[in-house]
Motif scaffolding. Structure first.
Motif, PDB file in Angstrom:
ATOM      1  N   ASN A   1      -0.048  -2.955  -3.271  1.00 17.41           N
ATOM      2  CA  ASN A   1       0.332  -2.131  -4.417  1.00 17.41           C
ATOM      3  C   ASN A   1      -0.894  -1.706  -5.207  1.00 17.41           C
ATOM      4  O   ASN A   1      -1.000  -0.554  -5.654  1.00 17.41           O
ATOM      5  CB  ASN A   1       1.300  -2.913  -5.303  1.00 17.41           C
ATOM      6  CG  ASN A   1       1.919  -2.051  -6.380  1.00 17.41           C
ATOM      7  OD1 ASN A   1       1.293  -1.783  -7.399  1.00 17.41           O
ATOM      8  ND2 ASN A   1       3.148  -1.591  -6.168  1.00 17.41           N
ATOM      9  N   MET A   2      -1.842  -2.634  -5.400  1.00 14.51           N
ATOM     10  CA  MET A   2      -3.040  -2.291  -6.172  1.00 14.51           C
ATOM     11  C   MET A   2      -3.978  -1.367  -5.392  1.00 14.51           C
ATOM     12  O   MET A   2      -4.726  -0.588  -5.991  1.00 14.51           O
ATOM     13  CB  MET A   2      -3.776  -3.569  -6.585  1.00 14.51           C
ATOM     14  CG  MET A   2      -3.037  -4.336  -7.676  1.00 14.51           C
ATOM     15  SD  MET A   2      -3.973  -5.730  -8.336  1.00 14.51           S
ATOM     16  CE  MET A   2      -3.771  -6.921  -7.006  1.00 14.51           C
ATOM     17  N   VAL A   3      -3.940  -1.423  -4.084  1.00 14.04           N
ATOM     18  CA  VAL A   3      -4.810  -0.560  -3.280  1.00 14.04           C
ATOM     19  C   VAL A   3      -4.259   0.854  -3.175  1.00 14.04           C
ATOM     20  O   VAL A   3      -5.003   1.840  -3.273  1.00 14.04           O
ATOM     21  CB  VAL A   3      -5.003  -1.153  -1.870  1.00 14.04           C
ATOM     22  CG1 VAL A   3      -5.697  -0.157  -0.941  1.00 14.04           C
ATOM     23  CG2 VAL A   3      -5.814  -2.434  -1.949  1.00 14.04           C
ATOM     24  N   PHE A   4      -2.942   0.991  -3.006  1.00  8.75           N
ATOM     25  CA  PHE A   4      -2.362   2.292  -2.690  1.00  8.75           C
ATOM     26  C   PHE A   4      -1.532   2.911  -3.816  1.00  8.75           C
ATOM     27  O   PHE A   4      -1.254   4.103  -3.772  1.00  8.75           O
ATOM     28  CB  PHE A   4      -1.488   2.177  -1.432  1.00  8.75           C
ATOM     29  CG  PHE A   4      -2.248   1.822  -0.199  1.00  8.75           C
ATOM     30  CD1 PHE A   4      -3.022   2.769   0.455  1.00  8.75           C
ATOM     31  CD2 PHE A   4      -2.213   0.532   0.313  1.00  8.75           C
ATOM     32  CE1 PHE A   4      -3.736   2.435   1.604  1.00  8.75           C
ATOM     33  CE2 PHE A   4      -2.916   0.195   1.462  1.00  8.75           C
ATOM     34  CZ  PHE A   4      -3.684   1.147   2.103  1.00  8.75           C
TER      35      PHE A   4
ATOM     36  N   TYR B   1      -6.683   6.991  -3.229  1.00  8.78           N
ATOM     37  CA  TYR B   1      -6.489   6.581  -4.625  1.00  8.78           C
ATOM     38  C   TYR B   1      -7.566   5.580  -5.050  1.00  8.78           C
ATOM     39  O   TYR B   1      -8.180   5.711  -6.106  1.00  8.78           O
ATOM     40  CB  TYR B   1      -5.106   5.964  -4.805  1.00  8.78           C
ATOM     41  CG  TYR B   1      -4.918   5.271  -6.127  1.00  8.78           C
ATOM     42  CD1 TYR B   1      -4.655   5.994  -7.288  1.00  8.78           C
ATOM     43  CD2 TYR B   1      -5.027   3.877  -6.234  1.00  8.78           C
ATOM     44  CE1 TYR B   1      -4.513   5.362  -8.510  1.00  8.78           C
ATOM     45  CE2 TYR B   1      -4.879   3.239  -7.447  1.00  8.78           C
ATOM     46  CZ  TYR B   1      -4.620   3.987  -8.583  1.00  8.78           C
ATOM     47  OH  TYR B   1      -4.484   3.347  -9.794  1.00  8.78           O
ATOM     48  N   LEU B   2      -7.819   4.574  -4.208  1.00  8.76           N
ATOM     49  CA  LEU B   2      -8.812   3.564  -4.544  1.00  8.76           C
ATOM     50  C   LEU B   2     -10.205   4.182  -4.620  1.00  8.76           C
ATOM     51  O   LEU B   2     -10.983   3.863  -5.535  1.00  8.76           O
ATOM     52  CB  LEU B   2      -8.784   2.448  -3.491  1.00  8.76           C
ATOM     53  CG  LEU B   2      -9.740   1.274  -3.739  1.00  8.76           C
ATOM     54  CD1 LEU B   2      -9.350   0.525  -5.002  1.00  8.76           C
ATOM     55  CD2 LEU B   2      -9.742   0.323  -2.543  1.00  8.76           C
ATOM     56  N   ARG B   3     -10.544   5.064  -3.688  1.00  8.63           N
ATOM     57  CA  ARG B   3     -11.860   5.711  -3.715  1.00  8.63           C
ATOM     58  C   ARG B   3     -12.048   6.500  -5.004  1.00  8.63           C
ATOM     59  O   ARG B   3     -13.114   6.465  -5.622  1.00  8.63           O
ATOM     60  CB  ARG B   3     -12.018   6.632  -2.503  1.00  8.63           C
ATOM     61  CG  ARG B   3     -12.110   5.898  -1.176  1.00  8.63           C
ATOM     62  CD  ARG B   3     -12.707   6.808  -0.102  1.00  8.63           C
ATOM     63  NE  ARG B   3     -11.883   8.005   0.115  1.00  8.63           N
ATOM     64  CZ  ARG B   3     -10.870   8.064   0.977  1.00  8.63           C
ATOM     65  NH1 ARG B   3     -10.537   6.985   1.691  1.00  8.63           N
ATOM     66  NH2 ARG B   3     -10.183   9.180   1.126  1.00  8.63           N
ATOM     67  N   GLN B   4     -11.000   7.193  -5.421  1.00 11.93           N
ATOM     68  CA  GLN B   4     -11.108   7.973  -6.652  1.00 11.93           C
ATOM     69  C   GLN B   4     -11.301   7.077  -7.865  1.00 11.93           C
ATOM     70  O   GLN B   4     -12.105   7.381  -8.753  1.00 11.93           O
ATOM     71  CB  GLN B   4      -9.855   8.825  -6.835  1.00 11.93           C
ATOM     72  CG  GLN B   4      -9.899   9.692  -8.093  1.00 11.93           C
ATOM     73  CD  GLN B   4      -8.637  10.508  -8.280  1.00 11.93           C
ATOM     74  OE1 GLN B   4      -7.804  10.588  -7.381  1.00 11.93           O
ATOM     75  NE2 GLN B   4      -8.497  11.103  -9.455  1.00 11.93           N
ATOM     76  N   ARG B   5     -10.583   5.948  -7.904  1.00 16.89           N
ATOM     77  CA  ARG B   5     -10.704   5.035  -9.046  1.00 16.89           C
ATOM     78  C   ARG B   5     -12.134   4.522  -9.197  1.00 16.89           C
ATOM     79  O   ARG B   5     -12.638   4.375 -10.300  1.00 16.89           O
ATOM     80  CB  ARG B   5      -9.749   3.852  -8.873  1.00 16.89           C
ATOM     81  CG  ARG B   5      -8.291   4.189  -8.958  1.00 16.89           C
ATOM     82  CD  ARG B   5      -7.897   4.619 -10.354  1.00 16.89           C
ATOM     83  NE  ARG B   5      -7.994   3.517 -11.303  1.00 16.89           N
ATOM     84  CZ  ARG B   5      -8.266   3.672 -12.596  1.00 16.89           C
ATOM     85  NH1 ARG B   5      -8.512   4.877 -13.070  1.00 16.89           N
ATOM     86  NH2 ARG B   5      -8.311   2.621 -13.393  1.00 16.89           N
ATOM     87  N   ILE B   6     -12.800   4.270  -8.059  1.00 15.85           N
ATOM     88  CA  ILE B   6     -14.162   3.741  -8.112  1.00 15.85           C
ATOM     89  C   ILE B   6     -15.175   4.847  -8.417  1.00 15.85           C
ATOM     90  O   ILE B   6     -16.055   4.683  -9.277  1.00 15.85           O
ATOM     91  CB  ILE B   6     -14.524   3.038  -6.792  1.00 15.85           C
ATOM     92  CG1 ILE B   6     -13.545   1.890  -6.508  1.00 15.85           C
ATOM     93  CG2 ILE B   6     -15.954   2.523  -6.841  1.00 15.85           C
ATOM     94  CD1 ILE B   6     -13.497   0.823  -7.568  1.00 15.85           C
ATOM     95  N   THR B   7     -15.065   5.966  -7.726  1.00 16.51           N
ATOM     96  CA  THR B   7     -16.048   7.043  -7.925  1.00 16.51           C
ATOM     97  C   THR B   7     -15.921   7.687  -9.299  1.00 16.51           C
ATOM     98  O   THR B   7     -16.897   8.273  -9.787  1.00 16.51           O
ATOM     99  CB  THR B   7     -15.886   8.116  -6.835  1.00 16.51           C
ATOM    100  OG1 THR B   7     -14.532   8.613  -6.838  1.00 16.51           O
ATOM    101  CG2 THR B   7     -16.201   7.542  -5.464  1.00 16.51           C
ATOM    102  N   ASP B   8     -14.758   7.566  -9.934  1.00 17.29           N
ATOM    103  CA  ASP B   8     -14.585   8.140 -11.267  1.00 17.29           C
ATOM    104  C   ASP B   8     -15.448   7.450 -12.319  1.00 17.29           C
ATOM    105  O   ASP B   8     -15.656   7.999 -13.407  1.00 17.29           O
ATOM    106  CB  ASP B   8     -13.116   8.065 -11.703  1.00 17.29           C
ATOM    107  CG  ASP B   8     -12.308   9.256 -11.207  1.00 17.29           C
ATOM    108  OD1 ASP B   8     -12.914  10.170 -10.622  1.00 17.29           O
ATOM    109  OD2 ASP B   8     -11.078   9.257 -11.392  1.00 17.29           O
ATOM    110  N   ILE B   9     -15.933   6.236 -12.031  1.00 14.78           N
ATOM    111  CA  ILE B   9     -16.755   5.524 -13.013  1.00 14.78           C
ATOM    112  C   ILE B   9     -17.987   6.350 -13.366  1.00 14.78           C
ATOM    113  O   ILE B   9     -18.322   6.546 -14.551  1.00 14.78           O
ATOM    114  CB  ILE B   9     -17.180   4.145 -12.463  1.00 14.78           C
ATOM    115  CG1 ILE B   9     -15.948   3.251 -12.272  1.00 14.78           C
ATOM    116  CG2 ILE B   9     -18.172   3.470 -13.412  1.00 14.78           C
ATOM    117  CD1 ILE B   9     -16.269   1.912 -11.624  1.00 14.78           C
ATOM    118  N   GLY B  10     -18.675   6.882 -12.335  1.00 19.83           N
ATOM    119  CA  GLY B  10     -19.861   7.686 -12.599  1.00 19.83           C
ATOM    120  C   GLY B  10     -19.530   8.986 -13.302  1.00 19.83           C
ATOM    121  O   GLY B  10     -20.254   9.425 -14.203  1.00 19.83           O
TER     122      GLY B  10
END
Length: 426
Positions: A216-219, A267-276
């Motif tokens: 659930n947290m990944v997708f 979704y997970l990739r976007q959550r991480i890359t959005d930090i920058g």
């Protein structure tokens, strides 16, 4: 008592024994009712704010007559019991020197007040045999929420409340992620224990639930704070329960699963890359400013703390301090909030170094409760470490859901640990 002594005992003696028996039965019934209400608090917490509050009030009404106040007074001398009261006392005294509006001062008492439920929960579950009920109620409720979350992702019309995130039926993705993280790691030790005992069915059941929460947290929906907690708790699990070889296997498995999640979850990739992105463009676009917001809040909070380092600006003064620090620059610099998104800074702004010392002393006292072995100690350790870690990026001890997760987790697991320690003493 023999038949002869019963024959010679007078009516007053028999009446006294009957009264004591009835009193014991009444107390046992109230303790059982308190256990049920605690389980209902845990079961309703993932879904609501109002319902758990009602059950908390009922729990206090039921448990109060069962307390031996002399014994409770002795227990309150322990740091794990006393420090929540000390923090609330400081918050009440902080009303006197606060520069915030009275509405803000009184509102700031509420998040602190729930901490004083920890001592009665510790005391109650040091006598109760049903602490496991509470944990099971929370896990089952969260599992139902995880399943429902997938349904809402596919059909948003099923949402119970209007939430900003897809796949989140109630509340918000931050609360949901913290709940799922806690459940996943609470189940990790039972899964390992069942595996070592050769119980394949029970191991598979625990792993299936862990996979449900993790997927659930990944997708579906995840908070980046929860991802940080997962990394810390994985290291904690390896340190507490695995040997060197098993730790290497866990590390390799974690790397493989992380790579798979990264490859399969946009979704997970976007959550991480959005930090920058949030850091670079936060000052221009406040709607995408999560990272820049925190950095700005922390800078202003540290400056506020430096102005009154010993006792702070008083209870409920955070909003007033951000109003003073607001500038006419970007929308982010002009933003006024009542939460610096860091638990230590939240306390430091209001009650200075004195408050920070009490906060960290309470965390340490509660950590020390759970340094032993056993499932209750592991769950309590997860609760405290998760709260400390997530409080680096949020004021989670004072937030409603994460705060109540801490209160219930420490109270129930801590009481169970205290009960086990009492039994093991000669």
């Amino acid at each position: 008592m023999t038949a002869e002594s019963a024959l010679w005992s007078g009516p007053a003696d028999r009446q006294g024994r009957t009264g004591r028996w009835q009193s014991w039965r009444s107390s046992a019934a109230l303790i059982r009712a308190a256990d049920v209400l605690a389980a209902l608090i845990a079961a309703s917490l993932p879904w609501s704010t109002t319902v758990p509050s009602i059950f908390v009030g009922l729990w206090l009404l039921v448990v109060t007559p069962t307390i031996d106040w002399r014994d409770y007074g002795h227990e309150v001398a322990r740091p794990a019991f006393a420090l929540p009261f000390a923090i609330l006392l400081l918050a009440l005294l902080g009303l006197l020197w606060s520069d915030g509006a009275w509405a803000d001062r009184l509102h700031a008492i509420k998040p602190v007040a729930k901490l004083v439920l920890i001592p009665p929960l510790l005391y109650h579950f040091s006598r109760s045999e049903r602490g496991l009920w509470v944990g099971l109620a929370f896990v089952v409720s969260c599992a139902l929420l995880a399943v429902f979350s997938w349904i809402v992702l596919l059909d948003p019309a099923w949402k119970i409340t209007a939430t900003a995130s897809s796949g989140v039926p109630v509340k918000n993705y931050i609360d949901q992620s913290q709940e799922f993280t806690l459940c996943a790691f609470a189940l990790a030790l039972p899964a390992l224990t069942f595996w070592r005992r050769g119980n394949v069915v029970a191991t598979a059941a625990c792993l299936a639930l862990i996979l449900l929460f993790a997927a659930n947290m990944v997708f579906v929906a995840s908070a980046r704070t929860a991802l940080l907690c997962i990394a810390v708790l994985l290291a904690l699990f390896a340190w507490k329960h695995l040997n060197r070889r098993a730790t290497l296997v866990l590390l390799a498995g974690t790397v493989a699963v992380t790579a798979l999640a990264w490859a399969t979850s946009p979704y997970l990739r976007q959550r991480i890359t959005d930090i920058g992105v949030e850091y670079r463009h936060g000052h221009e676009d406040i709607s995408r400013a999560s990272t820049a917001q925190r950095l700005t809040y922390w800078r202003k909070a540290i400056h506020s703390f430096a102005e009154a380092p010993l006792i702070g600006h008083g209870t409920g003064s955070i909003k007033r301090q951000f109003e003073r620090a607001a500038t006419g620059g970007s929308s982010l610099d002009a933003e006024v909030v009542n939460n610096p998104h860091n638990q230590t800074l939240n306390v430091a702004m209001q009650w200075g170094l004195l408050g920070v010392v009490l906060l960290h002393a309470m965390w340490i006292a509660h950590l020390r409760l759970f340094l032993g072995g056993g499932l209750a100690a592991w769950i309590g350790l997860v609760v405290v470490v998760q709260n400390v870690t997530s409080s680096l990026l949020n004021s989670h001890l004072f937030d409603f859901h994460e705060g109540w997760m801490y209160v219930l987790g420490v109270g129930v697991a801590g009481g169970t640990v205290l009960k086990a320690k009492t039994r093991s003493q000669p």
